[in-house]
Design an enzyme around this catalytic site. Structure first.
Site, mmCIF file in Angstrom:
data_model
loop_
_atom_site.group_PDB
_atom_site.id
_atom_site.type_symbol
_atom_site.label_atom_id
_atom_site.label_comp_id
_atom_site.label_asym_id
_atom_site.label_seq_id
_atom_site.Cartn_x
_atom_site.Cartn_y
_atom_site.Cartn_z
ATOM 1 N N THR A 76 8.583 -0.378 -9.079
ATOM 2 C CA THR A 76 9.096 -1.732 -9.274
ATOM 3 C C THR A 76 8.589 -2.307 -10.808
ATOM 4 O O THR A 76 8.980 -3.538 -11.093
ATOM 5 C CB THR A 76 8.951 -2.955 -8.102
ATOM 6 O OG1 THR A 76 7.482 -2.926 -7.943
ATOM 7 C CG2 THR A 76 9.937 -2.336 -7.140
ATOM 8 N N ASP B 192 -1.551 5.014 -2.657
ATOM 9 C CA ASP B 192 -0.990 5.971 -1.918
ATOM 10 C C ASP B 192 -1.523 7.426 -1.809
ATOM 11 O O ASP B 192 -1.661 8.142 -1.117
ATOM 12 C CB ASP B 192 0.615 6.252 -2.347
ATOM 13 C CG ASP B 192 0.999 4.857 -2.326
ATOM 14 O OD1 ASP B 192 1.205 4.090 -1.514
ATOM 15 O OD2 ASP B 192 2.049 4.680 -3.368
ATOM 16 N N ASP C 107 -3.569 -7.389 -4.167
ATOM 17 C CA ASP C 107 -4.651 -7.446 -4.774
ATOM 18 C C ASP C 107 -5.246 -8.342 -5.614
ATOM 19 O O ASP C 107 -4.244 -9.270 -6.090
ATOM 20 C CB ASP C 107 -4.417 -5.910 -5.636
ATOM 21 C CG ASP C 107 -5.929 -5.237 -6.022
ATOM 22 O OD1 ASP C 107 -6.839 -5.721 -5.531
ATOM 23 O OD2 ASP C 107 -5.637 -4.424 -6.858
ATOM 24 N N ASN D 291 -7.841 -2.297 0.063
ATOM 25 C CA ASN D 291 -8.766 -2.793 -1.164
ATOM 26 C C ASN D 291 -9.556 -3.940 -0.804
ATOM 27 O O ASN D 291 -9.474 -4.513 0.485
ATOM 28 C CB ASN D 291 -7.754 -2.848 -2.247
ATOM 29 C CG ASN D 291 -6.824 -4.108 -2.291
ATOM 30 O OD1 ASN D 291 -6.934 -5.021 -1.251
ATOM 31 N ND2 ASN D 291 -5.852 -3.801 -2.864
#
Length: 310
Positions: free
Chosen positions: A50, A237, A123, A151
């Site tokens: 995206t 990922d 994030d 994270n």
């Protein structure tokens, strides 16, 4: 030629892109390369990720379609041999609820199933998903997850603890352990030097709760790795898949698993950055195929990653 070992069978529910490497495209190849049989379910099928300037095209799998796929597996007795389940970006409460139903079904068939969850929420202070997903992860996912790979921003959201130093990170880990998750891997953490940070290096922290019958606080591990400047899509990922693979292949030796996973990760990102700087990677996709030797045989003797117990 002898038969090579298969280390496990993974059900991976993540996004898919026709071009590039995010979601299952970023996770399946490394897992297969490291000896795992992977059954991917693509939560979306997009032309590209995206972040492309001209957008993307594609379709999103809905909860009923996911349910039908699993029913097909059940009808053919194909859910009984999974050793692991891996999930990444999920964009709606309804789909996440269906993923939890899938976990329940597979867990009933495979009681030893380990669930590796990358809770992709956002994030650097910005959410990527609807805010209501945070509570679903906190209340329903964490209690059934075996390993969580947030994270720093995601760890703070899920634990309700602001992480400013190693002490607060331990409190955040403890809050998640108290909800049932066995291992929490803080995949990236930036702290000031006076709070345990490492300057121009990137800090990874992993907390492993004691097993049944074991006394004492969670085991805490720290990895200091060189920071590669730039924004790279698909790295979360990839690191989740690498941790899954090396946790199994090292028989739970967290020091060794961290060193191997982070060494591979650093090599992939460094090679990607070099290609970007040289004008050979205009779309900034991570170079997985070019890095296959670094994934399969990370050179831990190069001492790129400094891993210690804390």
């Amino acid at each position: 030629m002898g038969v090579l070992a298969v280390w496990g069978r993974v059900l991976s529910i993540q996004s898919h892109t026709v071009h590039g490497y995010v979601g299952n495209k970023s996770a399946v190849f490394p897992l297969q390369l490291l000896g795992f049989d992977v059954d991917p379910i693509n939560s979306v099928q997009f032309s590209n990720h995206t972040g492309y300037k001209n957008g993307f095209k594609g379709d999103v799998l809905n909860g009923d379609q996911l349910k039908d796929l699993v029913k097909g597996l059940q009808a053919n007795d194909l859910v009984k041999d999974y050793t692991h389940m891996l999930t990444g970006y999920i964009g709606s409460v309804s789909f996440l609820s269906q993923v939890l139903d899938v976990h329940r079904v597979v867990k009933e068939a495979c009681p030893e199933l380990a669930y590796f969850c990358d809770p992709v929420l956002g994030d650097k202070g910005k959410l990527y998903v609807p805010e209501e997903l945070v509570d679903v992860y906190r209340e329903r996912v964490i209690p059934v997850a075996t390993v969580l790979t947030p994270n720093q921003f995601e760890l703070e959201l899920l634990s309700k603890v602001k992480v400013t130093d190693l002490t607060s990170a331990k409190h955040a880990f403890a809050a998640l352990h108290a909800r049932g998750v066995q291992t929490v891997i803080l995949t990236s953490c930036e702290l000031p030097p006076d709070a345990g940070g490492q300057g121009d290096s990137l800090l990874l922290l992993a907390s492993v709760a004691r097993g049944k019958g074991e006394a004492g606080p969670p085991r805490l591990f720290q990895a200091v790795q060189p920071k590669v400047e730039g924004h790279f899509t698909g790295t979360g990922d990839l690191i989740a898949a690498l941790f899954l693979a090396w946790t199994v292949r090292t028989n739970g030796d967290m020091l060794a698993a961290i060193r191997k996973a982070c060494t591979s990760m650093h090599c992939v990102v460094s090679r990607t950055k070099e290609a970007i700087d040289a004008g050979r990677n205009a779309n900034r996709e991570i170079l997985l195929i070019e890095s296959r030797k670094d994934i399969e045989e990370p050179d831990v003797d190069a001492d790129i990653i400094n891993v210690t117990t804390v």
